[in-house]
Design a protein around this motif. Sequence first.
Motif, PDB file in Angstrom:
ATOM      1  N   UNK A 134       4.189 -29.707 -60.130  1.00 48.98           N
ATOM      2  CA  UNK A 134       3.629 -29.844 -61.475  1.00 48.98           C
ATOM      3  C   UNK A 134       3.129 -31.259 -61.744  1.00 48.98           C
ATOM      4  N   UNK A 135       3.720 -32.281 -61.081  1.00 50.75           N
ATOM      5  CA  UNK A 135       3.237 -33.643 -61.252  1.00 50.75           C
ATOM      6  C   UNK A 135       1.783 -33.753 -60.792  1.00 50.75           C
ATOM      7  N   UNK A 136       1.513 -33.202 -59.634  1.00 51.88           N
ATOM      8  CA  UNK A 136       0.149 -33.247 -59.099  1.00 51.88           C
ATOM      9  C   UNK A 136      -0.799 -32.469 -60.007  1.00 51.88           C
ATOM     10  N   UNK A 137      -0.338 -31.309 -60.499  1.00 56.02           N
ATOM     11  CA  UNK A 137      -1.196 -30.484 -61.352  1.00 56.02           C
ATOM     12  C   UNK A 137      -1.545 -31.201 -62.654  1.00 56.02           C
ATOM     13  N   UNK A 138      -0.553 -31.787 -63.308  1.00 63.34           N
ATOM     14  CA  UNK A 138      -0.825 -32.517 -64.550  1.00 63.34           C
ATOM     15  C   UNK A 138      -1.683 -33.755 -64.287  1.00 63.34           C
ATOM     16  N   UNK A 139      -1.358 -34.494 -63.221  1.00 58.45           N
ATOM     17  CA  UNK A 139      -2.118 -35.702 -62.923  1.00 58.45           C
ATOM     18  C   UNK A 139      -3.582 -35.417 -62.664  1.00 58.45           C
ATOM     19  N   UNK A 140      -3.859 -34.403 -61.851  1.00 55.40           N
ATOM     20  CA  UNK A 140      -5.247 -34.051 -61.565  1.00 55.40           C
ATOM     21  C   UNK A 140      -5.956 -33.560 -62.828  1.00 55.40           C
ATOM     22  N   UNK A 141      -5.265 -32.755 -63.632  1.00 58.25           N
ATOM     23  CA  UNK A 141      -5.886 -32.226 -64.843  1.00 58.25           C
ATOM     24  C   UNK A 141      -6.264 -33.343 -65.809  1.00 58.25           C
ATOM     25  N   UNK A 142      -5.404 -34.373 -65.929  1.00 60.42           N
ATOM     26  CA  UNK A 142      -5.706 -35.488 -66.817  1.00 60.42           C
ATOM     27  C   UNK A 142      -6.970 -36.227 -66.373  1.00 60.42           C
ATOM     28  N   UNK A 143      -7.105 -36.454 -65.062  1.00 55.90           N
ATOM     29  CA  UNK A 143      -8.300 -37.140 -64.570  1.00 55.90           C
ATOM     30  C   UNK A 143      -9.524 -36.237 -64.650  1.00 55.90           C
ATOM     31  N   UNK A 144      -9.348 -34.950 -64.398  1.00 60.83           N
ATOM     32  CA  UNK A 144     -10.462 -34.016 -64.557  1.00 60.83           C
ATOM     33  C   UNK A 144     -10.982 -34.029 -65.991  1.00 60.83           C
ATOM     34  N   UNK A 145     -10.082 -34.229 -66.952  1.00 63.99           N
ATOM     35  CA  UNK A 145     -10.464 -34.211 -68.361  1.00 63.99           C
ATOM     36  C   UNK A 145     -11.090 -35.523 -68.822  1.00 63.99           C
ATOM     37  N   UNK A 146     -11.041 -36.565 -67.975  1.00 60.20           N
ATOM     38  CA  UNK A 146     -11.707 -37.815 -68.320  1.00 60.20           C
ATOM     39  C   UNK A 146     -10.835 -39.040 -68.376  1.00 60.20           C
ATOM     40  N   UNK A 147      -9.534 -38.912 -68.106  1.00 61.44           N
ATOM     41  CA  UNK A 147      -8.672 -40.094 -68.104  1.00 61.44           C
ATOM     42  C   UNK A 147      -9.085 -41.051 -66.994  1.00 61.44           C
ATOM     43  N   UNK A 148      -8.854 -42.335 -67.235  1.00 62.97           N
ATOM     44  CA  UNK A 148      -9.185 -43.359 -66.252  1.00 62.97           C
ATOM     45  C   UNK A 148      -8.000 -43.694 -65.354  1.00 62.97           C
ATOM     46  N   UNK A 149      -6.793 -43.393 -65.819  1.00 62.74           N
ATOM     47  CA  UNK A 149      -5.595 -43.738 -65.059  1.00 62.74           C
ATOM     48  C   UNK A 149      -4.433 -42.901 -65.575  1.00 62.74           C
ATOM     49  N   UNK A 150      -3.563 -42.459 -64.658  1.00 60.16           N
ATOM     50  CA  UNK A 150      -2.315 -41.790 -65.019  1.00 60.16           C
ATOM     51  C   UNK A 150      -1.171 -42.660 -64.516  1.00 60.16           C
ATOM     52  N   UNK A 151      -0.258 -43.014 -65.417  1.00 58.57           N
ATOM     53  CA  UNK A 151       0.887 -43.856 -65.069  1.00 58.57           C
ATOM     54  C   UNK A 151       2.159 -43.056 -65.251  1.00 58.57           C
ATOM     55  N   UNK A 152       2.886 -42.826 -64.155  1.00 59.80           N
ATOM     56  CA  UNK A 152       4.111 -42.046 -64.196  1.00 59.80           C
ATOM     57  C   UNK A 152       5.354 -42.914 -64.189  1.00 59.80           C
ATOM     58  N   UNK A 153       6.432 -42.348 -64.752  1.00 59.13           N
ATOM     59  CA  UNK A 153       7.734 -43.003 -64.774  1.00 59.13           C
ATOM     60  C   UNK A 153       8.771 -41.929 -65.043  1.00 59.13           C
TER      61      UNK A 153
END
Length: 308
Positions: free
Chosen positions: A194-213
Motif C-alpha cells: 500500500x505504501x507504493x500504491x499511495x506514493x505512486x498515486x500522489x505523484x500521478x496526481x501532481x505531487x512533487x515529492x512524497x515524504x514518508x515517516x
Amino acid sequence: MITLVLGGDVGFPARTTPSAAFERLNPLLDGADLRFVNLEGPVDAAAAEALKATGIDVVSVANDAPHSPPALAVLDQAGIAYCGAGANLEAAHAPAVLERSGRKVAFLAYTSIRAHGQAAQADSPGVAQAFATTAYQPDPRVGEIPGRPPLVRTAPVPEHLARLVADVKRAKAENDHVVVAMHWGLPGPDLAEYQVAYGHAALDAGADLVAGHGPQTIQAVEVYRRRPILYSLGNLLSARPDGLLAGCMFGAEPRLELIPVRRNVGNQCEPLAGDEADKVLRYVAEVSALRSTPVSVQSGIASVPVGA
C-alpha cells in the motif's frame, strides 16, 4: 528555486531547553527556504518554541500521536504551520501553504497508522486518514513445505485513496509545488504494497515529492515519474537514533540530497560524517536499488537523480 529540508519523526524528550536538541543541525537548516518535520508527540508551549527556535516552518500532525485542538492552537500561537489534522474533515485535508520567492508550496499529510484519536469527521476533529486493507495469501510452496508463512497483501482503502488524489489535484491547481507527507509502513527495509500504491498515486496526481515517516527506520528512495518518494526518513529526534535529512530543490534544475543524522548520548541530533555516514548511505543505496533508483554516495552525502 526553492530549497526544502525535510526530517522524520520528532518527539521532544523532557529537558530544560528542548531547542538544544537541534543545535548541531543548524548549519544544515539555516540555508533552507522551508523546513519540515513530522511532529509525533505531545505539543506544549516549550516544544512549539523549540520548533520555532530551530526554524521549523511546517509540521505534519497526521500520525498516531494525540493532537487535540488545544495542542494545534499552540502551534498556531507559535506561528508554525501544520497539516494533516484539524477541527473537522475539511480542515484535516486542507493543505498548509507557504510562499517563498513568489512561489507557493502546499503541504498535505495523511496517516496509515491508526491514531489514538478518531479520524476527522465532517463535524468533529481528527486526522486525515490513508488506511489500508490487509489480506493473507498462502505461500505458493505451502503444499511442498507445510507451515511456510503467508504472503501479506495490502492495498489502500479505496475512498481514502480517492480523497488523497482529489486533495493533491486541487492543491496542485492552486499552488506551484505540492509535498505529501505519509505516516505509514513497518520497521525494517521491506515496503508494504500500500505504501507504493499511495506514493505512486500522489505523484500521478501532481505531487512533487512524497515524504514518508512512521516505521522508525530508514527505507528506500524511489524516483517515479522523475519525482522522489522518500519511503521513510526515519527519526530526527525520537525513540530510535537514526534518520535522514533530505534537501530538495524545486525549480528548473531539481536536486535531492540526503544526509544521515543520529541522536547522540546527549540526546542531541547531529549529522554523521566519515565511515558512519557512508555506512548508512550505502544501506540507502542498496534498498533504493530494489526500487530501480540509483543513489550515489560521496563524502557523507547521497545524491539522487531527479527531474531527468
